[in-house]
Scaffold this active site. Sequence first.
Site, PDB file in Angstrom:
ATOM      1  N   LYS A 281       7.959  -6.853 -18.229  1.00  0.00           N
ATOM      2  CA  LYS A 281       7.756  -8.072 -18.952  1.00  0.00           C
ATOM      3  C   LYS A 281       8.759  -8.851 -19.017  1.00  0.00           C
ATOM      4  CE  LYS A 281       4.588  -7.288 -17.876  1.00  0.00           C
ATOM      5  NZ  LYS A 281       3.353  -7.833 -17.155  1.00  0.00           N
TER       6      LYS A 281
ATOM      7  N   LYS B 167      12.771 -27.723 -12.533  1.00  0.00           N
ATOM      8  CA  LYS B 167      11.424 -27.924 -12.582  1.00  0.00           C
ATOM      9  C   LYS B 167      10.782 -27.598 -13.890  1.00  0.00           C
ATOM     10  CE  LYS B 167      11.207 -28.119  -7.876  1.00  0.00           C
ATOM     11  NZ  LYS B 167      10.667 -29.285  -7.279  1.00  0.00           N
TER      12      LYS B 167
ATOM     13  N   HIS C 251       3.078 -21.832 -21.054  1.00  0.00           N
ATOM     14  CA  HIS C 251       3.817 -20.682 -20.202  1.00  0.00           C
ATOM     15  C   HIS C 251       4.824 -19.904 -21.115  1.00  0.00           C
ATOM     16  CE1 HIS C 251       6.126 -19.621 -16.839  1.00  0.00           C
ATOM     17  NE2 HIS C 251       7.323 -19.698 -17.680  1.00  0.00           N
TER      18      HIS C 251
ATOM     19  N   HIS D 286       3.261 -17.677 -23.738  1.00  0.00           N
ATOM     20  CA  HIS D 286       2.675 -16.253 -22.828  1.00  0.00           C
ATOM     21  C   HIS D 286       3.680 -15.401 -22.558  1.00  0.00           C
ATOM     22  CE1 HIS D 286       0.003 -13.966 -20.542  1.00  0.00           C
ATOM     23  NE2 HIS D 286       0.860 -14.049 -19.332  1.00  0.00           N
TER      24      HIS D 286
ATOM     25  N   TYR E  78       2.660 -12.708  -2.220  1.00  0.00           N
ATOM     26  CA  TYR E  78       2.179 -14.098  -1.664  1.00  0.00           C
ATOM     27  C   TYR E  78       3.380 -15.088  -1.958  1.00  0.00           C
ATOM     28  CZ  TYR E  78      -0.300 -18.363  -1.885  1.00  0.00           C
ATOM     29  OH  TYR E  78      -0.800 -19.700  -1.487  1.00  0.00           O
TER      30      TYR E  78
ATOM     31  N   LYS F 197      -5.066 -17.438   0.493  1.00  0.00           N
ATOM     32  CA  LYS F 197      -4.744 -18.062  -0.809  1.00  0.00           C
ATOM     33  C   LYS F 197      -5.945 -18.475  -1.566  1.00  0.00           C
ATOM     34  CE  LYS F 197      -3.027 -22.491  -2.479  1.00  0.00           C
ATOM     35  NZ  LYS F 197      -2.504 -23.693  -2.112  1.00  0.00           N
TER      36      LYS F 197
ATOM     37  N   THR G  35      -7.935 -17.071  -6.876  1.00  0.00           N
ATOM     38  CA  THR G  35      -8.542 -17.250  -8.121  1.00  0.00           C
ATOM     39  C   THR G  35      -9.885 -16.218  -8.344  1.00  0.00           C
ATOM     40  OG1 THR G  35      -8.094 -19.627  -7.746  1.00  0.00           O
ATOM     41  CG2 THR G  35      -9.918 -19.041  -9.515  1.00  0.00           C
TER      42      THR G  35
END
Length: 326
Positions: A123, A138, A146, A149, A186, A203, A207
């Site tokens: 983690k 970015k 984000h 989490h 990926y 890809k 989901t």
Amino acid sequence: MTAIVTDLVHGYRDLMDNKSDPRVNNWVMMSSPFPTMAICLSYAYFSKVLGPRLMENKKPFKLRGILIAYNLVQTLFSTWIFYEYLMSGWAKGYSFRCQPVDYSNSPLALRMANTCWWYYISKFTEFFDTLFFILRKKNQHVSTLHVIHHGIMPFSVWMGLKFAPGGHSTFFALLNTFVHIVMYFYYMVAAMGPEYQKYIWWKKYLTTFQMVQFVLIMSHQFQLLFTECDYPRGFMIWIGLHGVLFLGLFSDFYKAKYVGKTKKPTDKSLQNGSTGLCMPILEDSVPRQNGVSSYATIYNKEYNSCYSNGTNNGYVANNNTEKKLA
């Protein structure tokens, strides 16, 4: 007031000394929750304040080679943790129906506890996802969601490792590490350049893969609500609620992306994922229609960024120009 403070101190000492697993007390970072809390808070401060400030007047770094190496290491690390979870319990007789924690000093029980510790360390390695976003300027990807989490997960896993290093809820970690194997592989291929894009044609299934993961986690955890099992109910409920939250977020996205006939995301579309895989989020300027829920609209507006245990640091080519993977 003094009595309240004294009671809190005694309660804390009793919790740490008498309620925790003594096997892990002397392991690195396990004697006290405060080092983990300090690191998580420092991560949050660096991600939202210090990092962007340090990069404010600097050009973004080009990190293609580093990203390929990082994602390769993360893929291998996740593969090893997944294997260890199998060999320390889930392929050695663990019950999917009810699995208490083995607090003994048997080789298998200690191997499981050790695997949980490495999962806890993983983690922290995921913090590099955020660092690479900042170094490449970015910052729009480093949303509050984000950071929350990624910042909370190490402490959440620390609690499980401290009091229940093994047993029923490690099924969550088993699935999560498997997802990370797929995810980082990926991203590694995506970072290698446009000539490798043909190898990641799958890809569009990521989901669905994530959503299946959350359904399995919820079903596996909440079955204990109807079964007698010598496993801490608090951890079972906590992990199960993770699955509920993330499945809700992914379901809203799935409807917006694959069921509704919305416009394609712009090149600025960001990433969304929970315990592993990122997905494109519609920009605020894209009309919401055809079944996109108000929850998804609010989520996109406030957290138009990447929500995941590992964020996408890869690239794809579009019209011979490097663009962030959508």
